[in-house]
Design a protein around this motif. Structure first.
Motif, mmCIF file in Angstrom:
data_model
loop_
_atom_site.group_PDB
_atom_site.id
_atom_site.type_symbol
_atom_site.label_atom_id
_atom_site.label_comp_id
_atom_site.label_asym_id
_atom_site.label_seq_id
_atom_site.Cartn_x
_atom_site.Cartn_y
_atom_site.Cartn_z
ATOM 1 N N UNK A 79 0.803 -1.220 0.000
ATOM 2 C CA UNK A 79 0.000 0.000 0.000
ATOM 3 C C UNK A 79 0.840 1.277 0.000
ATOM 4 N N UNK A 80 2.045 1.217 0.549
ATOM 5 C CA UNK A 80 2.909 2.400 0.531
ATOM 6 C C UNK A 80 3.368 2.698 -0.907
ATOM 7 N N UNK A 81 3.700 1.668 -1.663
ATOM 8 C CA UNK A 81 4.066 1.882 -3.073
ATOM 9 C C UNK A 81 2.863 2.375 -3.871
ATOM 10 N N UNK A 82 1.682 1.886 -3.525
ATOM 11 C CA UNK A 82 0.475 2.354 -4.222
ATOM 12 C C UNK A 82 0.234 3.842 -3.945
ATOM 13 N N UNK A 83 0.435 4.270 -2.700
ATOM 14 C CA UNK A 83 0.307 5.690 -2.380
ATOM 15 C C UNK A 83 1.379 6.486 -3.110
ATOM 16 N N UNK A 143 0.540 4.764 5.765
ATOM 17 C CA UNK A 143 -0.160 3.477 5.800
ATOM 18 C C UNK A 143 -0.226 2.974 7.243
ATOM 19 N N UNK A 144 0.886 3.080 7.947
ATOM 20 C CA UNK A 144 0.942 2.654 9.350
ATOM 21 C C UNK A 144 -0.078 3.428 10.195
ATOM 22 N N UNK A 145 -0.294 4.693 9.870
ATOM 23 C CA UNK A 145 -1.246 5.529 10.615
ATOM 24 C C UNK A 145 -2.684 5.359 10.128
ATOM 25 N N UNK A 146 -2.899 4.458 9.179
ATOM 26 C CA UNK A 146 -4.248 4.230 8.675
ATOM 27 C C UNK A 146 -4.693 5.275 7.665
ATOM 28 N N UNK A 147 -3.745 5.911 6.997
ATOM 29 C CA UNK A 147 -4.041 6.931 5.984
ATOM 30 C C UNK A 147 -3.441 6.504 4.643
ATOM 31 N N UNK A 148 -3.980 5.453 4.018
ATOM 32 C CA UNK A 148 -3.392 4.920 2.798
ATOM 33 C C UNK A 148 -3.483 5.845 1.587
ATOM 34 N N UNK A 149 -4.195 6.960 1.733
ATOM 35 C CA UNK A 149 -4.270 7.929 0.632
ATOM 36 C C UNK A 149 -3.483 9.186 0.962
#
Length: 154
Positions: A79-83, A143-149
């Motif tokens: 998800x970090x690469x997706x962001x 992502x770790x903080x629950x903010x994938x966007x």
């Protein structure tokens, strides 16, 4: 493997080699040539073309080349690469796909790198990759903080 794209790099043509070297091909060798020579040189060098018109690893619809690489090499589970892909897209396109707030900042930084007087695209990439390392760290934290966007999306 050899990878080839247009010379005079900016955003996607800095982000893509970073992504390739870190997650796809640690031994990657990059070639930068005038746009009209990319396909002929790709054939001659047996290199994979990216971020040029009408190639698999290029822009498709409103998605940028970075996103094409994420899909082709099955990196979409990170998800970090997706962001990071959304941010690169926002900097490299008109930002209408995701309206990613970080995109214009990356575009400004990328433009600044173009005016630092690097001798060639290899030197430019070597210097600019720290930006993508930092953005990837930011993306992992989001992502770790629950903010994938990202931190700036409502």
């Amino acid at each position: 493997m050899k990878w080839i794209t247009r010379e005079k790099v900016k955003v996607d043509r800095v982000a893509c080699p970073w992504l390739i070297k870190k997650f796809v091909d640690e031994d990657a060798e990059f070639v930068f040539v005038p746009g009209e020579k990319v396909m002929a040189e790709a054939k001659r060098l047996d290199a994979i073309p990216y971020d040029v018109k009408d190639v698999e690893l290029g822009h498709h619809g409103k998605e940028c080349s970075f996103e094409a690489i994420l899909k082709k090499y099955k990196l979409t589970g990170d998800p970090a690469l997706m962001l990071l892909g959304r941010i690169v897209n926002g900097a490299d396109t008109d930002n209408t796909l995701y309206h990613q707030p970080e995109g214009p900042g990356l575009e400004a930084v990328a433009e600044g790198f173009r005016h630092l007087g690097f001798k060639d695209d290899h030197e430019h990439n070597a210097a600019a990759w720290i930006v993508y390392d930092a953005l990837y760290a930011y993306c992992r934290e989001m992502v770790k903080r629950g903010k994938p966007h990202g931190d700036f999306m409502s």
